[in-house]
Design an enzyme around this catalytic site. Structure first.
Site, PDB file in Angstrom:
ATOM      1  N   ASN A 165      -6.804  28.037 -25.276  1.00  0.00           N
ATOM      2  CA  ASN A 165      -6.990  28.656 -23.952  1.00  0.00           C
ATOM      3  C   ASN A 165      -5.734  28.528 -23.085  1.00  0.00           C
ATOM      4  O   ASN A 165      -5.376  29.459 -22.356  1.00  0.00           O
ATOM      5  CB  ASN A 165      -8.182  28.016 -23.224  1.00  0.00           C
ATOM      6  CG  ASN A 165      -9.504  28.437 -23.848  1.00  0.00           C
ATOM      7  OD1 ASN A 165      -9.617  29.541 -24.373  1.00  0.00           O
ATOM      8  ND2 ASN A 165     -10.495  27.562 -23.816  1.00  0.00           N
ATOM      9  N   TYR A 202      -8.638  12.266 -32.896  1.00  0.00           N
ATOM     10  CA  TYR A 202      -7.463  12.394 -32.014  1.00  0.00           C
ATOM     11  C   TYR A 202      -6.255  12.885 -32.810  1.00  0.00           C
ATOM     12  O   TYR A 202      -5.608  13.867 -32.433  1.00  0.00           O
ATOM     13  CB  TYR A 202      -7.183  11.037 -31.378  1.00  0.00           C
ATOM     14  CG  TYR A 202      -6.068  11.036 -30.351  1.00  0.00           C
ATOM     15  CD1 TYR A 202      -6.173  11.762 -29.165  1.00  0.00           C
ATOM     16  CD2 TYR A 202      -4.908  10.280 -30.553  1.00  0.00           C
ATOM     17  CE1 TYR A 202      -5.162  11.736 -28.217  1.00  0.00           C
ATOM     18  CE2 TYR A 202      -3.891  10.254 -29.616  1.00  0.00           C
ATOM     19  CZ  TYR A 202      -4.013  10.981 -28.447  1.00  0.00           C
ATOM     20  OH  TYR A 202      -3.007  10.960 -27.502  1.00  0.00           O
ATOM     21  N   LEU A 207      -9.601  29.921 -19.088  1.00  0.00           N
ATOM     22  CA  LEU A 207      -9.289  29.773 -17.668  1.00  0.00           C
ATOM     23  C   LEU A 207      -8.320  30.858 -17.234  1.00  0.00           C
ATOM     24  O   LEU A 207      -7.465  31.279 -18.018  1.00  0.00           O
ATOM     25  CB  LEU A 207      -8.739  28.378 -17.350  1.00  0.00           C
ATOM     26  CG  LEU A 207      -7.327  27.957 -17.714  1.00  0.00           C
ATOM     27  CD1 LEU A 207      -6.904  26.795 -16.838  1.00  0.00           C
ATOM     28  CD2 LEU A 207      -7.239  27.557 -19.167  1.00  0.00           C
ATOM     29  N   ASP A 212      -8.173  19.730 -14.215  1.00  0.00           N
ATOM     30  CA  ASP A 212      -8.744  18.571 -14.923  1.00  0.00           C
ATOM     31  C   ASP A 212     -10.257  18.646 -14.791  1.00  0.00           C
ATOM     32  O   ASP A 212     -10.760  19.171 -13.789  1.00  0.00           O
ATOM     33  CB  ASP A 212      -8.218  17.264 -14.290  1.00  0.00           C
ATOM     34  CG  ASP A 212      -8.268  16.077 -15.245  1.00  0.00           C
ATOM     35  OD1 ASP A 212      -9.374  15.773 -15.758  1.00  0.00           O
ATOM     36  OD2 ASP A 212      -7.225  15.446 -15.467  1.00  0.00           O
ATOM     37  N   ASN A 213     -10.979  18.149 -15.791  1.00  0.00           N
ATOM     38  CA  ASN A 213     -12.438  18.053 -15.642  1.00  0.00           C
ATOM     39  C   ASN A 213     -12.861  16.592 -15.451  1.00  0.00           C
ATOM     40  O   ASN A 213     -14.035  16.287 -15.417  1.00  0.00           O
ATOM     41  CB  ASN A 213     -13.171  18.668 -16.840  1.00  0.00           C
ATOM     42  CG  ASN A 213     -12.927  17.888 -18.116  1.00  0.00           C
ATOM     43  OD1 ASN A 213     -12.043  17.022 -18.162  1.00  0.00           O
ATOM     44  ND2 ASN A 213     -13.692  18.173 -19.161  1.00  0.00           N
ATOM     45  N   SER A 268      -6.426  15.612 -22.567  1.00  0.00           N
ATOM     46  CA  SER A 268      -7.096  15.038 -23.753  1.00  0.00           C
ATOM     47  C   SER A 268      -7.582  13.636 -23.401  1.00  0.00           C
ATOM     48  O   SER A 268      -6.926  12.945 -22.628  1.00  0.00           O
ATOM     49  CB  SER A 268      -6.107  14.913 -24.921  1.00  0.00           C
ATOM     50  OG  SER A 268      -6.744  14.310 -26.029  1.00  0.00           O
ATOM     51  N   TYR A 312       1.718  30.274 -32.095  1.00  0.00           N
ATOM     52  CA  TYR A 312       1.940  31.147 -30.936  1.00  0.00           C
ATOM     53  C   TYR A 312       3.432  31.419 -30.757  1.00  0.00           C
ATOM     54  O   TYR A 312       3.830  32.523 -30.373  1.00  0.00           O
ATOM     55  CB  TYR A 312       1.346  30.517 -29.652  1.00  0.00           C
ATOM     56  CG  TYR A 312      -0.064  31.001 -29.399  1.00  0.00           C
ATOM     57  CD1 TYR A 312      -1.113  30.591 -30.209  1.00  0.00           C
ATOM     58  CD2 TYR A 312      -0.347  31.880 -28.358  1.00  0.00           C
ATOM     59  CE1 TYR A 312      -2.407  31.040 -29.984  1.00  0.00           C
ATOM     60  CE2 TYR A 312      -1.634  32.338 -28.125  1.00  0.00           C
ATOM     61  CZ  TYR A 312      -2.662  31.917 -28.947  1.00  0.00           C
ATOM     62  OH  TYR A 312      -3.933  32.383 -28.718  1.00  0.00           O
ATOM     63  N   GLY A 318     -10.268  11.050 -16.890  1.00  0.00           N
ATOM     64  CA  GLY A 318      -9.301  10.758 -15.831  1.00  0.00           C
ATOM     65  C   GLY A 318     -10.002  10.389 -14.537  1.00  0.00           C
ATOM     66  O   GLY A 318     -11.228  10.346 -14.476  1.00  0.00           O
ATOM     67  N   LYS A 339      -4.510  16.635 -32.378  1.00  0.00           N
ATOM     68  CA  LYS A 339      -3.130  16.840 -31.920  1.00  0.00           C
ATOM     69  C   LYS A 339      -2.304  17.546 -32.982  1.00  0.00           C
ATOM     70  O   LYS A 339      -1.435  18.362 -32.667  1.00  0.00           O
ATOM     71  CB  LYS A 339      -2.489  15.494 -31.563  1.00  0.00           C
ATOM     72  CG  LYS A 339      -3.083  14.839 -30.322  1.00  0.00           C
ATOM     73  CD  LYS A 339      -2.663  15.547 -29.038  1.00  0.00           C
ATOM     74  CE  LYS A 339      -3.079  14.748 -27.811  1.00  0.00           C
ATOM     75  NZ  LYS A 339      -2.680  15.375 -26.553  1.00  0.00           N
TER      76      LYS A 339
HETATM   77  N1  LIG Z   1      -0.036   7.562 -22.366  1.00  0.00           N
HETATM   78  C1  LIG Z   1       0.303   7.503 -23.636  1.00  0.00           C
HETATM   79  O1  LIG Z   1       0.689   6.442 -24.139  1.00  0.00           O
HETATM   80  C2  LIG Z   1       0.257   8.748 -24.516  1.00  0.00           C
HETATM   81  C3  LIG Z   1       0.746   8.641 -25.825  1.00  0.00           C
HETATM   82  C4  LIG Z   1       0.705   9.760 -26.633  1.00  0.00           C
HETATM   83  C5  LIG Z   1       0.229  10.962 -26.157  1.00  0.00           C
HETATM   84  N2  LIG Z   1      -0.247  11.036 -24.897  1.00  0.00           N
HETATM   85  C6  LIG Z   1      -0.790  12.333 -24.458  1.00  0.00           C
HETATM   86  O2  LIG Z   1      -0.306  12.684 -23.181  1.00  0.00           O
HETATM   87  C7  LIG Z   1      -1.311  13.354 -22.416  1.00  0.00           C
HETATM   88  C8  LIG Z   1      -1.492  12.650 -21.086  1.00  0.00           C
HETATM   89  O3  LIG Z   1      -1.867  11.299 -21.342  1.00  0.00           O
HETATM   90  P1  LIG Z   1      -2.157  10.267 -20.170  1.00  0.00           P
HETATM   91  O4  LIG Z   1      -1.878   8.920 -20.704  1.00  0.00           O
HETATM   92  O5  LIG Z   1      -1.518  10.750 -18.918  1.00  0.00           O
HETATM   93  O6  LIG Z   1      -3.735  10.400 -20.095  1.00  0.00           O
HETATM   94  P2  LIG Z   1      -4.703  10.600 -18.859  1.00  0.00           P
HETATM   95  O7  LIG Z   1      -6.053  10.133 -19.316  1.00  0.00           O
HETATM   96  O8  LIG Z   1      -4.126  10.018 -17.626  1.00  0.00           O
HETATM   97  O9  LIG Z   1      -4.707  12.194 -18.685  1.00  0.00           O
HETATM   98  C9  LIG Z   1      -5.398  13.070 -19.531  1.00  0.00           C
HETATM   99  C10 LIG Z   1      -6.339  13.891 -18.661  1.00  0.00           C
HETATM  100  O10 LIG Z   1      -6.953  14.927 -19.458  1.00  0.00           O
HETATM  101  C11 LIG Z   1      -8.215  15.196 -18.862  1.00  0.00           C
HETATM  102  N3  LIG Z   1      -9.030  15.979 -19.781  1.00  0.00           N
HETATM  103  C12 LIG Z   1      -9.601  15.572 -20.947  1.00  0.00           C
HETATM  104  N4  LIG Z   1     -10.297  16.591 -21.508  1.00  0.00           N
HETATM  105  C13 LIG Z   1     -10.165  17.668 -20.668  1.00  0.00           C
HETATM  106  C14 LIG Z   1     -10.647  18.991 -20.690  1.00  0.00           C
HETATM  107  N5  LIG Z   1     -11.421  19.458 -21.695  1.00  0.00           N
HETATM  108  N6  LIG Z   1     -10.336  19.823 -19.663  1.00  0.00           N
HETATM  109  C15 LIG Z   1      -9.555  19.397 -18.641  1.00  0.00           C
HETATM  110  N7  LIG Z   1      -9.057  18.129 -18.575  1.00  0.00           N
HETATM  111  C16 LIG Z   1      -9.350  17.287 -19.568  1.00  0.00           C
HETATM  112  C17 LIG Z   1      -8.767  13.813 -18.552  1.00  0.00           C
HETATM  113  O11 LIG Z   1      -9.820  13.848 -17.633  1.00  0.00           O
HETATM  114  C18 LIG Z   1      -7.510  13.092 -18.045  1.00  0.00           C
HETATM  115  O12 LIG Z   1      -7.402  13.123 -16.630  1.00  0.00           O
HETATM  116  C19 LIG Z   1      -2.575  13.346 -23.287  1.00  0.00           C
HETATM  117  O13 LIG Z   1      -2.699  14.606 -23.912  1.00  0.00           O
HETATM  118  C20 LIG Z   1      -2.315  12.270 -24.311  1.00  0.00           C
HETATM  119  O14 LIG Z   1      -2.977  12.539 -25.531  1.00  0.00           O
HETATM  120  C21 LIG Z   1      -0.243   9.964 -24.060  1.00  0.00           C
END
Ligand SMILES: NC(=O)c1ccc[n+]([C@@H]2O[C@H](COP(=O)([O-])OP(=O)(O)OC[C@H]3O[C@@H](n4cnc5c(N)ncnc54)[C@H](O)[C@@H]3O)[C@@H](O)[C@H]2O)c1
Length: 302
Positions: A84, A130, A46, A16-17, A60, A144, A21, A134
Protein backbone atom coordinates in the site's frame (compact mmCIF):
# COMPACT_ATOMS: atom_id res chain seq x y z
CA UNK A 1 12.61 10.69 11.90
CA UNK A 2 9.67 13.13 12.01
CA UNK A 3 11.72 15.47 14.23
CA UNK A 4 14.60 15.40 11.77
CA UNK A 5 12.44 15.93 8.67
CA UNK A 6 10.71 18.89 10.32
CA UNK A 7 14.05 20.33 11.45
CA UNK A 8 15.23 20.16 7.82
CA UNK A 9 12.22 22.29 6.83
CA UNK A 10 10.01 19.57 5.33
CA UNK A 11 6.29 19.13 5.90
CA UNK A 12 5.43 15.71 7.37
CA UNK A 13 2.27 13.61 7.35
CA UNK A 14 2.69 11.01 10.11
CA UNK A 15 0.70 7.78 9.83
CA UNK A 16 0.37 5.20 12.61
CA UNK A 17 -2.30 2.91 14.05
CA UNK A 18 -0.45 2.69 17.40
CA UNK A 19 -0.58 -1.09 17.33
CA UNK A 20 2.72 -1.12 19.21
CA UNK A 21 3.68 2.58 19.27
CA UNK A 22 2.66 5.36 21.67
CA UNK A 23 0.67 8.47 20.91
CA UNK A 24 2.59 10.36 23.60
CA UNK A 25 5.75 10.06 21.49
CA UNK A 26 4.31 12.58 19.02
CA UNK A 27 2.43 14.94 21.35
CA UNK A 28 5.30 17.43 21.02
CA UNK A 29 4.63 17.54 17.25
CA UNK A 30 0.90 18.15 17.47
CA UNK A 31 0.27 21.79 16.65
CA UNK A 32 3.49 22.07 14.62
CA UNK A 33 2.48 24.03 11.49
CA UNK A 34 4.21 21.53 9.16
CA UNK A 35 3.08 18.31 10.87
CA UNK A 36 -0.17 16.49 10.31
CA UNK A 37 -1.15 13.16 11.81
CA UNK A 38 -3.38 10.51 10.24
CA UNK A 39 -4.52 7.56 12.31
CA UNK A 40 -4.49 4.65 9.87
CA UNK A 41 -3.58 0.99 9.57
CA UNK A 42 -1.34 0.78 6.50
CA UNK A 43 -2.47 -2.77 5.75
CA UNK A 44 -5.52 -0.92 4.39
CA UNK A 45 -5.07 1.22 1.25
CA UNK A 46 -4.30 4.83 2.06
CA UNK A 47 -4.62 8.01 0.12
CA UNK A 48 -3.12 11.33 1.13
CA UNK A 49 -4.36 14.55 -0.41
CA UNK A 50 -1.03 16.38 -0.03
CA UNK A 51 1.65 16.20 -2.73
CA UNK A 52 4.49 13.93 -1.50
CA UNK A 53 8.19 13.91 -2.35
CA UNK A 54 8.93 10.79 -0.31
CA UNK A 55 7.20 7.92 1.47
CA UNK A 56 9.14 6.50 4.43
CA UNK A 57 7.83 3.13 5.59
CA UNK A 58 8.85 2.51 9.20
CA UNK A 59 5.65 0.75 10.29
CA UNK A 60 5.96 -2.64 11.96
CA UNK A 61 5.91 -4.27 15.34
CA UNK A 62 9.65 -3.92 15.94
CA UNK A 63 10.64 -5.68 19.15
CA UNK A 64 10.67 -9.47 19.57
CA UNK A 65 8.05 -9.16 22.31
CA UNK A 66 5.76 -7.16 20.00
CA UNK A 67 6.07 -9.33 16.93
CA UNK A 68 5.72 -12.56 18.88
CA UNK A 69 2.49 -11.10 20.31
CA UNK A 70 1.31 -9.93 16.84
CA UNK A 71 2.75 -12.41 14.31
CA UNK A 72 -0.04 -12.10 11.75
CA UNK A 73 -0.20 -8.29 11.94
CA UNK A 74 3.59 -8.31 11.49
CA UNK A 75 3.36 -10.38 8.32
CA UNK A 76 0.48 -8.21 7.10
CA UNK A 77 2.30 -4.91 7.62
CA UNK A 78 5.43 -6.15 5.82
CA UNK A 79 3.38 -7.46 2.88
CA UNK A 80 0.09 -5.55 2.45
CA UNK A 81 1.43 -2.50 4.32
CA UNK A 82 4.51 -2.32 2.15
CA UNK A 83 2.42 -2.80 -0.98
CA UNK A 84 0.00 0.00 0.00
CA UNK A 85 2.80 2.44 0.80
CA UNK A 86 4.63 1.56 -2.42
CA UNK A 87 1.39 2.23 -4.32
CA UNK A 88 1.10 5.58 -2.55
CA UNK A 89 4.66 6.48 -3.60
CA UNK A 90 3.89 5.41 -7.15
CA UNK A 91 0.66 7.45 -7.30
CA UNK A 92 2.52 10.51 -6.02
CA UNK A 93 5.67 9.99 -8.13
CA UNK A 94 7.48 10.08 -4.79
CA UNK A 95 10.60 8.26 -3.73
CA UNK A 96 10.36 5.41 -1.21
CA UNK A 97 12.43 4.34 1.78
CA UNK A 98 11.89 0.95 3.41
CA UNK A 99 13.25 0.36 6.90
CA UNK A 100 14.28 -3.28 6.87
CA UNK A 101 16.31 -5.07 9.48
CA UNK A 102 19.45 -7.00 10.34
CA UNK A 103 17.03 -9.86 11.13
CA UNK A 104 17.11 -10.51 7.36
CA UNK A 105 20.49 -12.14 8.09
CA UNK A 106 18.87 -14.49 10.65
CA UNK A 107 21.49 -16.31 12.73
CA UNK A 108 24.33 -15.26 10.45
CA UNK A 109 27.10 -17.57 9.28
CA UNK A 110 29.09 -14.61 7.96
CA UNK A 111 30.57 -12.11 10.36
CA UNK A 112 30.39 -9.13 10.33
CA UNK A 113 27.29 -9.05 8.15
CA UNK A 114 27.77 -7.51 4.74
CA UNK A 115 24.82 -6.59 2.47
CA UNK A 116 25.71 -9.23 -0.12
CA UNK A 117 25.24 -12.02 2.48
CA UNK A 118 21.86 -13.71 1.88
CA UNK A 119 21.30 -14.76 5.47
CA UNK A 120 20.51 -17.84 7.53
CA UNK A 121 16.84 -17.49 8.42
CA UNK A 122 14.59 -20.19 9.84
CA UNK A 123 11.42 -19.68 7.74
CA UNK A 124 9.14 -21.49 10.20
CA UNK A 125 10.63 -20.51 13.58
CA UNK A 126 8.83 -18.15 15.99
CA UNK A 127 10.80 -15.13 14.73
CA UNK A 128 10.03 -15.91 11.08
CA UNK A 129 6.94 -13.65 11.15
CA UNK A 130 9.29 -10.64 11.41
CA UNK A 131 12.29 -11.88 9.42
CA UNK A 132 10.28 -13.14 6.46
CA UNK A 133 7.93 -10.15 6.53
CA UNK A 134 10.92 -7.84 6.12
CA UNK A 135 12.54 -10.07 3.51
CA UNK A 136 9.27 -10.04 1.55
CA UNK A 137 9.09 -6.24 1.96
CA UNK A 138 12.60 -5.95 0.51
CA UNK A 139 11.66 -8.21 -2.44
CA UNK A 140 8.47 -6.19 -3.09
CA UNK A 141 10.37 -2.90 -2.94
CA UNK A 142 12.91 -4.22 -5.48
CA UNK A 143 10.04 -5.43 -7.70
CA UNK A 144 8.48 -1.93 -7.69
CA UNK A 145 11.87 -0.46 -8.49
CA UNK A 146 12.43 -2.88 -11.38
CA UNK A 147 8.86 -2.91 -12.71
CA UNK A 148 7.79 0.70 -12.22
CA UNK A 149 11.14 2.49 -12.02
CA UNK A 150 10.24 3.74 -8.53
CA UNK A 151 13.19 5.43 -6.80
CA UNK A 152 13.60 3.18 -3.77
CA UNK A 153 16.02 2.74 -0.88
CA UNK A 154 16.28 -0.11 1.61
CA UNK A 155 17.93 0.38 5.02
CA UNK A 156 18.88 -2.72 6.99
CA UNK A 157 18.78 -1.38 10.52
CA UNK A 158 20.76 -2.98 13.34
CA UNK A 159 19.86 -2.58 17.05
CA UNK A 160 18.98 1.04 17.68
CA UNK A 161 18.08 2.62 21.00
CA UNK A 162 17.26 5.96 22.56
CA UNK A 163 14.69 8.03 24.44
CA UNK A 164 10.96 7.28 23.95
CA UNK A 165 11.47 3.54 23.65
CA UNK A 166 8.95 1.39 25.43
CA UNK A 167 10.61 0.35 28.67
CA UNK A 168 9.12 -3.15 28.65
CA UNK A 169 9.33 -4.00 24.95
CA UNK A 170 11.82 -6.78 25.49
CA UNK A 171 14.70 -5.12 23.62
CA UNK A 172 18.03 -5.22 25.38
CA UNK A 173 18.60 -1.54 26.16
CA UNK A 174 15.20 -0.67 27.72
CA UNK A 175 15.02 -4.07 29.43
CA UNK A 176 18.38 -3.65 31.18
CA UNK A 177 17.75 0.03 32.00
CA UNK A 178 14.32 -0.79 33.45
CA UNK A 179 15.70 -3.60 35.60
CA UNK A 180 18.73 -1.59 36.74
CA UNK A 181 16.67 1.49 37.66
CA UNK A 182 14.24 -0.62 39.68
CA UNK A 183 17.02 -2.57 41.36
CA UNK A 184 15.64 -5.81 39.88
CA UNK A 185 17.93 -8.61 38.63
CA UNK A 186 19.27 -7.87 35.13
CA UNK A 187 18.35 -10.89 33.01
CA UNK A 188 20.68 -12.07 30.28
CA UNK A 189 19.91 -15.05 28.07
CA UNK A 190 22.32 -17.98 28.15
CA UNK A 191 25.83 -17.19 29.35
CA UNK A 192 25.74 -13.67 27.90
CA UNK A 193 28.61 -14.31 25.46
CA UNK A 194 26.38 -13.57 22.44
CA UNK A 195 27.29 -10.22 20.92
CA UNK A 196 25.29 -7.19 19.84
CA UNK A 197 26.07 -3.66 18.72
CA UNK A 198 23.94 -0.63 19.57
CA UNK A 199 23.34 2.52 17.54
CA UNK A 200 21.99 5.74 19.03
CA UNK A 201 18.76 6.93 17.42
CA UNK A 202 20.06 10.29 16.09
CA UNK A 203 22.90 8.50 14.29
CA UNK A 204 20.47 6.05 12.73
CA UNK A 205 18.09 8.81 11.63
CA UNK A 206 21.02 10.65 10.06
CA UNK A 207 21.85 7.50 8.09
CA UNK A 208 18.24 7.16 6.94
CA UNK A 209 18.12 10.81 5.93
CA UNK A 210 21.28 10.47 3.87
CA UNK A 211 20.10 7.20 2.33
CA UNK A 212 16.81 8.70 1.18
CA UNK A 213 18.80 11.27 -0.78
CA UNK A 214 20.90 8.64 -2.54
CA UNK A 215 20.22 6.57 -5.64
CA UNK A 216 21.29 3.27 -4.06
CA UNK A 217 18.38 0.85 -4.42
CA UNK A 218 20.12 -2.22 -2.99
CA UNK A 219 20.10 -2.64 0.82
CA UNK A 220 22.46 -0.57 2.96
CA UNK A 221 23.37 -1.60 6.52
CA UNK A 222 22.92 1.11 9.14
CA UNK A 223 24.08 0.41 12.67
CA UNK A 224 26.98 0.71 15.03
CA UNK A 225 29.83 -1.73 14.37
CA UNK A 226 31.11 -1.40 17.96
CA UNK A 227 30.34 -4.98 19.09
CA UNK A 228 30.25 -6.24 22.68
CA UNK A 229 28.94 -9.22 24.61
CA UNK A 230 25.57 -8.97 26.29
CA UNK A 231 27.23 -9.61 29.64
CA UNK A 232 29.65 -6.71 29.10
CA UNK A 233 26.71 -4.53 28.12
CA UNK A 234 24.72 -5.46 31.24
CA UNK A 235 27.74 -4.51 33.33
CA UNK A 236 28.02 -1.11 31.58
CA UNK A 237 24.34 -0.33 32.27
CA UNK A 238 24.75 -1.37 35.88
CA UNK A 239 27.76 0.94 36.19
CA UNK A 240 26.04 3.91 34.52
CA UNK A 241 22.89 3.63 36.61
CA UNK A 242 24.84 3.01 39.82
CA UNK A 243 22.59 0.02 40.35
CA UNK A 244 23.50 -2.96 42.49
CA UNK A 245 21.18 -5.32 40.55
CA UNK A 246 22.59 -8.83 40.21
CA UNK A 247 23.02 -10.18 36.66
CA UNK A 248 21.10 -13.45 36.27
CA UNK A 249 20.93 -15.93 33.40
CA UNK A 250 17.76 -17.29 31.71
CA UNK A 251 17.51 -20.00 29.00
CA UNK A 252 18.40 -18.80 25.51
CA UNK A 253 15.28 -18.19 23.34
CA UNK A 254 14.86 -20.21 20.12
CA UNK A 255 16.80 -18.83 17.11
CA UNK A 256 18.54 -16.14 19.19
CA UNK A 257 21.42 -14.97 16.96
CA UNK A 258 24.91 -15.56 18.42
CA UNK A 259 26.57 -12.62 16.78
CA UNK A 260 25.36 -9.35 15.32
CA UNK A 261 27.67 -6.76 13.89
CA UNK A 262 27.08 -4.61 10.81
CA UNK A 263 29.70 -4.16 8.15
CA UNK A 264 29.04 -0.48 7.37
CA UNK A 265 31.68 -0.02 4.66
CA UNK A 266 28.95 0.55 2.09
CA UNK A 267 27.24 3.31 4.14
CA UNK A 268 30.64 4.89 4.81
CA UNK A 269 31.48 4.87 1.11
CA UNK A 270 28.10 5.84 -0.39
CA UNK A 271 26.64 8.08 2.28
CA UNK A 272 29.77 9.30 4.04
CA UNK A 273 28.00 8.09 7.18
CA UNK A 274 29.09 6.46 10.38
CA UNK A 275 27.77 6.58 13.95
CA UNK A 276 29.17 9.47 16.01
CA UNK A 277 27.46 9.18 19.39
CA UNK A 278 29.57 7.06 21.77
CA UNK A 279 27.68 4.36 23.70
CA UNK A 280 28.25 6.05 27.07
CA UNK A 281 26.76 9.33 25.80
CA UNK A 282 23.81 7.64 24.08
CA UNK A 283 23.04 5.65 27.20
CA UNK A 284 23.27 8.74 29.37
CA UNK A 285 20.78 10.59 27.12
CA UNK A 286 18.47 7.58 27.23
CA UNK A 287 18.76 7.26 31.00
CA UNK A 288 18.11 11.01 31.43
CA UNK A 289 14.89 10.56 29.50
CA UNK A 290 13.75 7.60 31.59
CA UNK A 291 14.76 9.24 34.85
CA UNK A 292 12.99 12.49 33.87
CA UNK A 293 9.65 10.72 33.73
CA UNK A 294 7.64 9.35 36.57
CA UNK A 295 6.75 5.70 36.19
CA UNK A 296 3.17 6.63 35.25
CA UNK A 297 4.44 8.81 32.36
CA UNK A 298 6.81 6.17 31.05
CA UNK A 299 5.59 4.20 28.11
CA UNK A 300 4.99 0.75 29.51
CA UNK A 301 3.32 -1.34 26.82
CA UNK A 302 -0.26 -2.45 27.05
N1 LIG B 1 14.86 0.03 16.58
C1 LIG B 1 15.55 -0.97 16.06
O1 LIG B 1 16.50 -1.47 16.68
C2 LIG B 1 15.21 -1.51 14.68
C3 LIG B 1 16.06 -2.49 14.14
C4 LIG B 1 15.76 -2.99 12.89
C5 LIG B 1 14.68 -2.52 12.17
N2 LIG B 1 13.87 -1.59 12.72
C6 LIG B 1 12.70 -1.17 11.93
O2 LIG B 1 12.58 0.23 11.92
C7 LIG B 1 11.20 0.63 11.96
C8 LIG B 1 10.97 1.58 13.11
O3 LIG B 1 11.34 0.93 14.32
P1 LIG B 1 11.21 1.63 15.73
O4 LIG B 1 12.21 1.00 16.62
O5 LIG B 1 11.16 3.11 15.55
O6 LIG B 1 9.80 1.06 16.18
P2 LIG B 1 8.52 1.79 16.77
O7 LIG B 1 7.73 0.73 17.47
O8 LIG B 1 8.91 3.01 17.53
O9 LIG B 1 7.75 2.27 15.45
C9 LIG B 1 7.03 1.41 14.62
C10 LIG B 1 5.61 1.95 14.53
O10 LIG B 1 4.86 1.20 13.55
C11 LIG B 1 3.50 1.25 13.96
N3 LIG B 1 2.73 0.26 13.22
C12 LIG B 1 2.78 -1.10 13.35
N4 LIG B 1 1.90 -1.68 12.49
C13 LIG B 1 1.28 -0.66 11.81
C14 LIG B 1 0.29 -0.61 10.82
N5 LIG B 1 -0.28 -1.73 10.31
N6 LIG B 1 -0.13 0.60 10.36
C15 LIG B 1 0.42 1.74 10.83
N7 LIG B 1 1.39 1.75 11.79
C16 LIG B 1 1.81 0.58 12.27
C17 LIG B 1 3.56 1.02 15.46
O11 LIG B 1 2.39 1.39 16.11
C18 LIG B 1 4.80 1.84 15.84
O12 LIG B 1 4.46 3.15 16.29
C19 LIG B 1 10.40 -0.68 12.07
O13 LIG B 1 9.91 -1.02 10.80
C20 LIG B 1 11.40 -1.69 12.55
O14 LIG B 1 11.08 -2.99 12.11
C21 LIG B 1 14.11 -1.07 13.95
Amino acid sequence: MCDRLLAEGHAVVGVDNFLTGAEQNITHLMGHPRFRFVSHDITQPLSVADPLDAVVNMASPASPKDYLEHPIETLDVGSAGTRNTLELARAKSARYLLTSTSECYGDPLVHPQVETYWGNVNPVGPRSCYDESKRFAEALTMAYHRTHGLRTNIARIFNTYGPRMKLDDGRVVPAFVYQALRGEPITIFGDGTQTRSFCYVSDLVDGLYRLMHSDEHYPVNLGNPDEMTILEFAERIRGLTGSSSPIVSRPLPEDDPRQRQPDISKARRLLNWEPRVPLEEGLRLTLDHFRGHTSSQLFIGR
